[in-house]
Design a protein around this motif. Structure first.
Motif, short mmCIF file in Angstrom:
data_model
loop_
_atom_site.label_atom_id
_atom_site.label_comp_id
_atom_site.label_asym_id
_atom_site.label_seq_id
_atom_site.Cartn_x
_atom_site.Cartn_y
_atom_site.Cartn_z
N ARG A 134 0.82 -1.21 0.00
CA ARG A 134 0.00 0.00 0.00
C ARG A 134 0.85 1.26 0.00
O ARG A 134 0.34 2.36 0.16
CB ARG A 134 -0.93 -0.01 1.21
N SER A 135 2.12 1.11 -0.15
CA SER A 135 3.01 2.28 -0.17
C SER A 135 4.17 2.00 -1.11
O SER A 135 4.27 0.92 -1.70
CB SER A 135 3.54 2.57 1.24
N ALA A 136 5.06 2.98 -1.22
CA ALA A 136 6.23 2.81 -2.08
C ALA A 136 7.24 1.83 -1.47
O ALA A 136 8.22 1.47 -2.13
CB ALA A 136 6.89 4.16 -2.32
N LEU A 137 7.01 1.39 -0.25
CA LEU A 137 7.95 0.47 0.41
C LEU A 137 8.08 -0.84 -0.35
O LEU A 137 9.14 -1.47 -0.33
CB LEU A 137 7.51 0.19 1.85
N ILE A 138 7.01 -1.28 -1.02
CA ILE A 138 7.07 -2.56 -1.71
C ILE A 138 8.12 -2.56 -2.81
O ILE A 138 8.76 -3.59 -3.08
CB ILE A 138 5.69 -2.95 -2.27
N THR A 139 8.32 -1.42 -3.44
CA THR A 139 9.33 -1.33 -4.50
C THR A 139 10.72 -1.55 -3.93
O THR A 139 11.52 -2.34 -4.46
CB THR A 139 9.25 0.04 -5.20
N ARG A 140 11.02 -0.85 -2.84
CA ARG A 140 12.33 -1.01 -2.19
C ARG A 140 12.50 -2.41 -1.64
O ARG A 140 13.59 -3.01 -1.72
CB ARG A 140 12.49 0.02 -1.08
N LEU A 141 11.42 -2.95 -1.08
CA LEU A 141 11.49 -4.28 -0.47
C LEU A 141 11.77 -5.34 -1.53
O LEU A 141 12.64 -6.21 -1.36
CB LEU A 141 10.16 -4.56 0.23
N THR A 142 11.05 -5.27 -2.65
CA THR A 142 11.25 -6.25 -3.71
C THR A 142 12.64 -6.14 -4.32
O THR A 142 13.30 -7.16 -4.58
CB THR A 142 10.18 -6.05 -4.80
N GLU A 143 13.09 -4.91 -4.55
CA GLU A 143 14.43 -4.73 -5.10
C GLU A 143 15.49 -5.34 -4.17
O GLU A 143 16.44 -5.98 -4.62
CB GLU A 143 14.73 -3.25 -5.30
N ARG A 144 15.28 -5.18 -2.87
CA ARG A 144 16.24 -5.74 -1.92
C ARG A 144 16.26 -7.26 -1.97
O ARG A 144 17.34 -7.88 -1.95
CB ARG A 144 15.89 -5.27 -0.50
N VAL A 145 15.08 -7.88 -2.04
CA VAL A 145 15.02 -9.34 -2.08
C VAL A 145 15.63 -9.87 -3.38
O VAL A 145 16.40 -10.83 -3.38
CB VAL A 145 13.57 -9.83 -1.92
N VAL A 146 15.28 -9.23 -4.51
CA VAL A 146 15.83 -9.66 -5.80
C VAL A 146 17.34 -9.53 -5.80
O VAL A 146 18.07 -10.44 -6.23
CB VAL A 146 15.22 -8.84 -6.95
#
Length: 545
Positions: free
Chosen positions: A345-357
């Motif tokens: 629900r926020s821009a955090l998912i973009t940073r989170l996914t990039e970190r996991v990838v």
């Protein structure tokens, strides 16, 4: 016309000044001093400061020369008249020069202000000015005991336009969207471009009912075909609505709740949704957890474990799935289901996914360097799939770590595919072009056909764990698994069964000739450093743990 008249007047004055100065040199300068000075003052008012100063200087030299020629005492009151007028002209020039400098400074300040507050592509207010207008509208609503409605709109199929016709056409389309929307709004409403293909609207004095009517008009306006460089383009939009004081009384919360509503609307593109409490459960506790997650991204609380996938035909481990974990300092170990929905629900998912990838690809490179070529699968969310930056992010990570694209598999749920099919297709096509594998996670829980998934470019399906777990006791569940396997073989898919918790289920899946299995019967999730030692120690026959 006014400019031509001014130029004509200046030329006449120039001729008059030359004649007067010439007459002053030949005849008595005192008789012509008044006329010369008057012309100078008029020119000081009309000309640019630099040009007027040149004429003033030449006339002053001519006047002094005339005084010398006719031996007129400078102390004579009459000869002082031109100098007085000349001084007046000089004062006029200085005043005009200062005024022009001030005007230039004001214009520069105005330009800088416009750059800071308006979007350069569409000339609409940008996010900074939009936030200010929200604050003003909320303050007025509190003062007058009225309401405010906030609408956030995201274009559907915009990435498809960019990919098909180029970013130039995409930019021209965005420039056309503003006037279409503006025609449906009142003069007192604010329409802003917030970035990318996202727009925002502030409706002072509007409640939820009025906002719904405006949202309908906006959707119809955007659905009308746009003609860009002779090319008819059709897009749609999804709109989220939040109102004050009903949903929030401060700008930040109102924006966040409109954003939540917009992503609810995107589940059925071309619609709008008003915020509801059940869309954003948990209130203060969830907000606190979101703040903790933002802080965790800067620290070492988040980490990745890997669960092996066993190749049934060979008994070998050829792939692992990356599973994100969060060791919260106060709440303990948190599963992804407890914080991923918040991040989405926020821009955090973009940073989170990039970190996991990035972490998964880096670990895959480490294993490759040691001689073990394991594919690594990473889950991505609906918001990731609809993010136009995902393909570029994956490309940059793979290039940065020096890992072949075929080593990475991105797992996408059926529900994510259905949220915005056009944009999902475009994103998947970009990932496939890189060489990244696409796996459909939780298959069987949605409404997509396996043939449709094949057209998307997916090359693997993962049967949902609920069907796998029920196989031993539910004939229908086993029939679904069997039918999926049969159709997948015809269409060229590989099939992974997840949630294999015991040896009996594993034996049944092996009899059905599933391609790969994953679950506690094979191995529990483990740290990256434990994967290779586990591979070296394991036997070919799985043992329940």
């Amino acid at each position: 016309m006014e400019r031509l008249a001014s130029v004509g007047l200046l030329r006449c004055l120039d001729v008059a000044l030359v004649l007067l100065v010439g007459a002053g040199l030949v005849f008595d300068p005192l008789a012509l001093s008044h006329a010369i000075a008057v012309v100078l003052v008029i020119q000081a008012f009309l000309l640019e400061p630099r040009a007027a100063a040149v004429r003033l200087g030449l006339a002053a030299v001519a006047t002094v020369a005339a005084v010398g020629i006719h031996s007129v005492p400078v102390r004579d009151a009459a000869i002082q008249i031109p100098f007085v007028y000349g001084l007046a002209a000089l004062v006029v020039l200085l005043a005009r020069s200062l005024s022009r400098s001030r005007a230039t400074a004001v214009a520069a300040l105005r330009d800088a202000e416009r750059l800071a507050l308006y979007d350069t592509l569409t000339d609409l207010p940008n996010r900074v000015l939009f936030n200010d207008r929200i604050a003003q509208a909320l303050a007025a609503a509190r003062r007058d005991a009225t309401s405010v409605a906030l609408l956030l709109m995201d274009l559907d199929r915009f990435k498809e336009v960019n990919d098909t016709f180029g970013h130039h056409v995409g930019d021209l389309l965005l420039q056309e969207v503003g006037p279409h929307l503006r025609s449906e709004l009142r003069p007192s409403d604010t329409l802003a471009r917030l970035g990318g293909d996202e727009f925002g609207v502030v409706l002072p004095g509007a409640d939820a009912a009025v906002a719904a009517v405006v949202a309908e008009r906006m959707l119809r306006a955007v659905e009308r075909p746009f003609v860009v460089e002779g090319q008819p383009l059709t897009v749609g939009a999804s709109i989220g609505i939040a109102c004050s004081p009903e949903h929030a009384q401060d700008a930040e919360t109102l924006l966040r709740r409109a954003d939540v509503a917009m992503y609810v609307a995107k589940r059925a593109p071309g619609t709008y949704a008003a915020y509801a409490d059940d869309q954003d459960e948990g209130g203060a506790d969830r907000l606190a957890l979101m703040a903790d997650l933002a802080a965790a991204l800067e620290g070492d609380e988040l980490f990745v474990h890997y669960q092996p996938q066993l190749d049934v035909a060979t008994g070998r481990i050829r792939a692992v799935e990356a599973l994100l974990r969060w060791r919260h300092p106060k709440r303990g170990m948190l599963a992804p289901s407890e914080f991923i929905p918040l991040a989405e629900r926020s821009a955090l998912i973009t940073r989170l996914t990039e970190r996991v990838v990035r972490t998964a690809v880096r670990d895959a490179r480490t294993w490759r360097d040691g001689g073990d070529e394991l594919r690594v699968a990473v889950n991505i969310s609906t918001r990731n799939l609809l993010d136009t930056r995902l393909v570029d992010c994956v490309r940059e990570v793979l290039a940065g770590e020096g890992v072949p694209a075929e080593c990475l598999v991105l797992e996408i749920t059926e529900s994510a595919l259905m949220a915005d099919q056009d944009r999902a297709v475009a994103t998947i096509a970009g990932l496939r072009e890189l060489g990244v594998g696409i796996s459909i996670d939780d298959y069987g829980t949605g409404y997509s056909s396996i043939a449709y998934l094949r057209r998307l470019g997916a090359d693997e399906v993962k049967i949902d764990r609920s069907f796998v777990a029920a196989m031993r006791t539910d004939a229908n569940a086993e029939a679904i698994v069997r039918a999926t396997l049969d159709l997948a073989r015809v269409l060229g898919f590989s099939v992974v069964a997840e949630g294999v918790e015991d040896v009996a289920t594993w034996d049944r899946l092996r009899a059905l000739r599933v391609d790969r299995v994953q679950g506690y019967a094979i191995a529990r999730p483990m740290e990256a450093s434990s994967v290779i030692p586990w591979l070296r120690e394991r036997s070919e026959v799985p043992v329940a743990v």
